[in-house]
Write an enzyme that holds these catalytic residues in place. Structure first.
Site, PDB file in Angstrom:
ATOM      1  CG  ASP A 470      -0.187  -0.130   2.546  1.00  0.00           C
ATOM      2  OD1 ASP A 470       0.940  -0.670   2.555  1.00  0.00           O
ATOM      3  OD2 ASP A 470      -0.722   0.308   3.579  1.00  0.00           O
ATOM      4  NE  ARG A 474      -0.258   3.916   6.508  1.00  0.00           N
ATOM      5  CZ  ARG A 474      -1.129   4.514   5.690  1.00  0.00           C
ATOM      6  NH1 ARG A 474      -1.098   5.823   5.522  1.00  0.00           N
ATOM      7  NH2 ARG A 474      -2.028   3.791   5.055  1.00  0.00           N
ATOM      8  CG  ASP A 475       2.433   2.192  11.769  1.00  0.00           C
ATOM      9  OD1 ASP A 475       1.769   2.659  10.809  1.00  0.00           O
ATOM     10  OD2 ASP A 475       2.148   2.414  12.957  1.00  0.00           O
ATOM     11  CD  GLU A 476      -1.420   0.523   6.906  1.00  0.00           C
ATOM     12  OE1 GLU A 476      -1.872  -0.426   6.254  1.00  0.00           O
ATOM     13  OE2 GLU A 476      -2.085   1.552   7.150  1.00  0.00           O
ATOM     14  CG  ASP A 483      -3.906  -0.528  -1.435  1.00  0.00           C
ATOM     15  OD1 ASP A 483      -4.795  -1.166  -0.836  1.00  0.00           O
ATOM     16  OD2 ASP A 483      -3.468   0.559  -1.025  1.00  0.00           O
ATOM     17  CD1 TRP A 536      -8.092  -4.414   0.458  1.00  0.00           C
ATOM     18  CD2 TRP A 536      -9.931  -3.480  -0.415  1.00  0.00           C
ATOM     19  NE1 TRP A 536      -7.990  -3.043   0.595  1.00  0.00           N
ATOM     20  CE2 TRP A 536      -9.094  -2.456   0.073  1.00  0.00           C
ATOM     21  CE3 TRP A 536     -11.130  -3.114  -1.021  1.00  0.00           C
ATOM     22  CZ2 TRP A 536      -9.432  -1.101  -0.010  1.00  0.00           C
ATOM     23  CZ3 TRP A 536     -11.472  -1.773  -1.111  1.00  0.00           C
ATOM     24  CH2 TRP A 536     -10.636  -0.792  -0.618  1.00  0.00           C
ATOM     25  CD  GLU A 748      -3.409   6.390   2.746  1.00  0.00           C
ATOM     26  OE1 GLU A 748      -2.529   7.000   3.399  1.00  0.00           O
ATOM     27  OE2 GLU A 748      -3.976   5.350   3.160  1.00  0.00           O
ATOM     28  CG  HIS A 769      -1.338   4.821  -0.498  1.00  0.00           C
ATOM     29  ND1 HIS A 769      -0.606   4.710   0.654  1.00  0.00           N
ATOM     30  CD2 HIS A 769      -2.441   4.043  -0.312  1.00  0.00           C
ATOM     31  CE1 HIS A 769      -1.228   3.904   1.495  1.00  0.00           C
ATOM     32  NE2 HIS A 769      -2.340   3.466   0.925  1.00  0.00           N
TER      33      HIS A 769
HETATM   34  C1  BGC Z   1      -3.998   0.971   3.562  1.00  0.00           C
HETATM   35  C2  BGC Z   1      -4.765   0.909   2.289  1.00  0.00           C
HETATM   36  C3  BGC Z   1      -5.679  -0.250   2.398  1.00  0.00           C
HETATM   37  C4  BGC Z   1      -6.640   0.117   3.491  1.00  0.00           C
HETATM   38  C5  BGC Z   1      -7.768  -0.796   3.690  1.00  0.00           C
HETATM   39  C6  BGC Z   1      -4.961   1.264   4.655  1.00  0.00           C
HETATM   40  O1  BGC Z   1      -4.394   1.429   5.881  1.00  0.00           O
HETATM   41  O2  BGC Z   1      -2.950   1.853   3.498  1.00  0.00           O
HETATM   42  O3  BGC Z   1      -4.331   1.419   1.179  1.00  0.00           O
HETATM   43  O4  BGC Z   1      -6.230  -0.701   1.243  1.00  0.00           O
HETATM   44  O5  BGC Z   1      -5.976   0.338   4.705  1.00  0.00           O
HETATM   45  O6  BGC Z   1      -8.855  -0.089   3.576  1.00  0.00           O
END
Ligand code: BGC
Length: 869
Positions: A470, A474-476, A483, A536, A748, A769
């Site tokens: 995504d 950050r912390d992802e 995405d 998704w 994003e 993003h």
């Molecule tokens: C992510 C997205 C992801 C979404 C889910 C976010 O935190 O960065 O791009 O698809 O969560 O809705």
């Protein structure tokens, strides 16, 4: 005179320019294939000096290390050049092979034999034991020496790890990969890397080693307390597995592998984690630790562990490598007095700082994508990710960089160093991501749209670090399926994505829940997020189909078929006899246009069951199409009937006779049109409503699920003018708004930064993003007008859509058959179109004229058209 003679001799040795030629060889869709197991596939690109020419035959030869042909197809009458499967005797493991191909054109003219491509096979038997150094904060070094006593014919090394690793031999890093062994659903699927180290091996004592770090396997992944979720990783300690297979010239073989004889210590990396960053202490580094002269007495023993080998597979996508180095552009002193370096480009990778410090001097490097409205360093959007490098100097010249993590940044803040000590020429950034071949370019007469295209390509660079993520900062940094789903078509136009997605899709299937629901992120971190969400989960069907259409190899459909079916079966089960899938919570049209005070009813929230139904029908149709490609007639009939029923239920439940949808949003109409939800005669009614929705807002209002298709839907309904208006809208929300704000990547949110440069702290605000960058597909496919008319571009459609005040657009694409391009210009009412169609393909060309499109059928070659419009 001597020189002249040499030139003459050289000229005589050079064959005359080939009329039919063949190049760009690939094994399993990779230009640097290694770790091949089973029967590989071979692909190539032919060319010819004649137009309307095609391949009539090919011949492939595969050679063993001694140059003996182990497979010769002989002359095969076929126009196939994509993924021809090896059909010889089983290839030996740990062996170097080469192959080459020649082709014949339609006139029977043969090409030369191509240059040979090398590939190395994978391992069939692991003799190595998993070795486990003590789990501490510091990165372990692991080493052992071994002696080579006889002349070596080949030496192939295999490495993998729990964690990430860098392999070394005799003091040098093996290969160029970062972040190996990559990010996968580790319990099911852990990749090992294959390195041909023949040239690095020497007679006498050699030392092999590796440095380990946490990587994805052992870093916290996700934004909540890790105690709340169940890791999908089996162990909480790092481990290394390595095996070198040496084949001597006398035919004997020897294996050097990880076992209890390896020794371990720690080096300069004191800490490393994906989100946090890395700390390196130069004084703690053990120079030359992986060389024969180094005294390793005192290094600790390792323990071994029985993790087994069941989940091991050779890496089948591109390794993460440094693609380019970006120079530091400017040193800024912010109003707060921070020392900040601007690279001029939001990118992903790591800084490199050449510096000689004082012993103990600690330089802290923080990372940011943007400066705030006052020009100060801004890190709030990184959330809990520290994203910091710490470099502790000794007194020797150093080239500091991180090796086991990555950052998303345009700016770095330097602390622990004085302004006078900073020399811009010594600071750069390495851009690191999966080494996918660049295959596409798009340029046009509007510099802002060119910047948008650049931002799309940088979004791709930043979010293809072994898995499609995504965001990278950050912390992802997680493999969010939604995405990936919306961006995949755009990705295929810009980079060779076949191997990359094929690898990730295997994990989509592995992580799929027993009931068929597809997880929100892949690799899944259980407990962090859910599964089965509209748009998704459809990554499981949409992406395999996208890859098949772009690259023409049905293998991805074969691999994913069960997974695709299971997801559709889940929706069908939930829909039951009504054929209406309308249960469960969903993200919906994520990040759609939203106003704070909605008294005028202007927020654009799409009724989720409408989205569900459209995706349900679309995915069912995709499975039906895949079944047809794979020759499964029964399934094809079943799923196309299911799709028809889903569409019928949609029309009955959500559409009025006037073509209104129960959800009167741009996204609802877009998705209904794109997924063919209504009968042909109703499409104009829906198109009208879509147009009205765009005009009433004067801008785009779509979120993730609508944005990726709105331009395509408008073009499909003959409303290019509306599509161009949306594209060229410079205010919020719209694609060019971030561009006018100086963005160098896709944001994003439509309003990640406000016009006054304030940055809303809404907990989720990435400046890299790729999702909204999904308009890239439309730029190539519709605006410039270059798209596939058959899988793999075997047949091409060129149908430009001039408009929007553009005077030219040009899209080029390296298709599986070679370069295709569409270049149109518009001067007054004079339209010109220059088209290049690769060898072994045909094309239908649609030239716009005053009275509509004029259709031409052409073969390969360059074609010029002009018209008045
Ligand atoms: C992510 C997205 C992801 C979404 C889910 C976010 O935190 O960065 O791009 O698809 O969560 O809705």
């Amino acid at each position: 005179m001597k020189k002249l003679l040499a030139i003459l001799l050289l000229a005589a040795a050079m064959p005359a320019a080939a009329k039919v030629d063949v190049a760009s060889l690939k094994v399993n869709h990779l230009s640097e294939p290694s770790g091949i197991t089973g029967a590989p596939t071979f692909s190539w690109i032919g060319s010819s000096d004649r137009s309307s020419d095609s391949q009539s035959a090919y011949e492939i030869k595969v050679y063993d290390i001694d140059g003996r042909a182990v497979w010769n197809t002989g002359k095969v009458l076929s126009d196939n050049s994509i993924a021809v499967r090896y059909d010889g005797a089983a290839l030996k493991p740990a062996t170097r092979y080469t192959w080459q191909v020649r082709i014949w054109d339609s006139a029977g003219r043969a090409s030369r034999w191509s240059a040979k491509q090398t590939f190395v096979t994978g391992l069939d038997t692991w003799k190595a034991q998993w070795i486990v150094p003590e789990m501490t904060e510091e990165s372990p070094l692991l080493r052992r020496d071994f002696t080579v006593k006889k002349p070596v014919k080949s030496a192939i090394a295999y490495f993998t790890a729990h964690g990430v690793y860098e392999p070394f031999l005799n003091g040098a890093k093996i290969g160029e990969a970062y972040m190996a062994p990559g990010y996968t659903s580790y319990d099911h699927h852990l990749m090992y890397q294959t390195y041909d180290i023949t040239a690095q091996l020497r007679r006498g004592v050699n030392v092999v080693g590796a440095e380990l770090a946490r990587g994805w396997y052992l870093s916290m992944m996700g934004w909540t307390d890790p105690a709340q979720y169940r890791s999908n990783f089996r162990q909480k300690e790092w481990a290394l597995l390595a095996q070198i297979v040496i084949t001597y010239k006398d035919g004997t073989q020897e294996v050097v592998a990880t076992d209890a004889d390896w020794r371990t210590s720690t080096g300069g990396v004191l800490h490393s984690a994906i989100y946090d960053g890395e700390t390196f202490d130069a004084a703690r580094e053990k120079a030359l630790w992986c060389t024969a002269g180094f005294d390793a007495t005192g290094w600790a023993a390792v323990s071994t562990a029985d993790y087994g080998y069941d989940n091991l597979v050779p890496q089948d996508n591109e390794q993460v490598k440094t693609e380019q180095t970006v120079a530091a552009k400017e040193l800024l002193v912010t109003p707060k007095g921070e020392l900040v370096i601007d690279f001029g480009q939001n990118l992903v990778g790591s800084e490199v700082i050449a510096f000689t410090g004082k012993p103990g001097q600690k330089i802290t490097v923080s990372h940011a994508e943007v400066l705030d409205e006052n020009g100060n360093f801004y890190t709030i959007n990184l959330r809990s990710a520290k994203a910091q490098s710490n470099y502790i100097c000794d007194r020797t010249p150093r080239r500091f960089t991180t090796r086991f993590t990555f950052y998303g940044f345009r700016y770095i803040k330097l602390e622990g160093i004085a302004k006078e000590e900073i020399n811009l020429d010594d600071i750069s950034a390495q851009v690191r991501f999966s080494d996918m071949e660049p295959t596409g370019s798009f340029v046009c007469s509007d510099p802002l749209v060119n910047q948008l295209q650049s931002n799309i390509q940088w979004g791709l660079r930043g979010n293809f670090v072994d898995v499609p993520t995504d965001c990278p900062q950050r912390d992802e940094r997680l493999g969010w399926t939604g995405d990936a789903e919306v961006f995949a078509r755009t990705a295929t136009f810009n980079r060779g994505s076949c191997a990359f997605y094929s690898k990730w899709l295997k994990d989509v299937a592995f992580d799929q829940l027993p009931d068929g629901q597809v997880t929100d992120i892949v690799p899944m971190v259980h407990g962090l997020v859910g599964a089965g969400h509209v748009g998704w989960a459809d990554a499981a069907t949409i992406i395999p189909w996208t890859i098949y259409m772009a690259y023409g190899d049905s293998q991805v459909l074969e691999n994913q078929y069960e997974s695709m079916k299971r997801w559709v079966d889940f929706m069908a089960g939930a829909a039951g006899d009504s054929y209406l899938w309308n249960t469960g919570w969903h993200y919906g049209d994520w990040l759609a246009f939203d106003v704070d005070n909605d008294v005028a009813g202007k927020s654009s929230v799409t009724y989720v069951p409408v989205l569900q139904q459209c995706h349900f029908a679309n995915s069912a149709s995709i499975v039906a199409n895949a079944a047809e490609v794979l020759g499964k007639a029964g399934d094809a009939a079943y799923y196309s009937n299911l799709a028809a029923k889903a569409r019928e239920a949609f029309c009955k439940t959500y559409v009025t006779a006037d073509g209104f949808l129960v959800s009167h949003t741009q996204t609802a109409y877009v998705v209904a049109l794109i997924y063919d939800m209504v009968p042909e005669d109703m499409r104009p009614l829906l198109a009208e409503k879509l147009k009205e929705r765009v005009e009433s807002y004067g801008h785009i209002t779509t979120g993730f699920l609508g944005t990726s298709h709105i331009s395509n839907a408008l073009t499909a309904c003959g409303m290019d003018d509306v599509a161009y208006k949306l594209l060229l809208h410079k205010g919020y929300p719209g694609w060019l708004y971030p561009v006018t704000m100086g963005a160098t990547t896709i944001w994003e949110r439509w309003n990640s930064m406000m016009p006054d440069r304030t940055i809303p702290d809404n907990g989720m605000n990435s400046f890299n993003h790729y999702s909204y960058g999904a308009i890239g597909d439309w730029l190539y496919r519709e605006a410039a007008g270059l798209k596939e008319a058959a899988p793999g571009f075997k047949k091409i459609c060129v149908k430009p859509h001039p408009g929007g005040g553009f005077n030219f657009m040009k899209a080029e694409e390296i298709t599986p058959f070679g370069k295709a391009s569409s270049y149109w210009t518009l001067t007054g009412n004079i339209f010109t179109l220059d088209v290049e169609i690769p060898f072994n393909t045909t094309a239908e060309i649609y030239v716009p004229t005053a009275g509509g499109y004029e259709r031409h059928e052409v073969g390969s070659g360059k074609h010029h058209f002009s018209s008045e419009i």
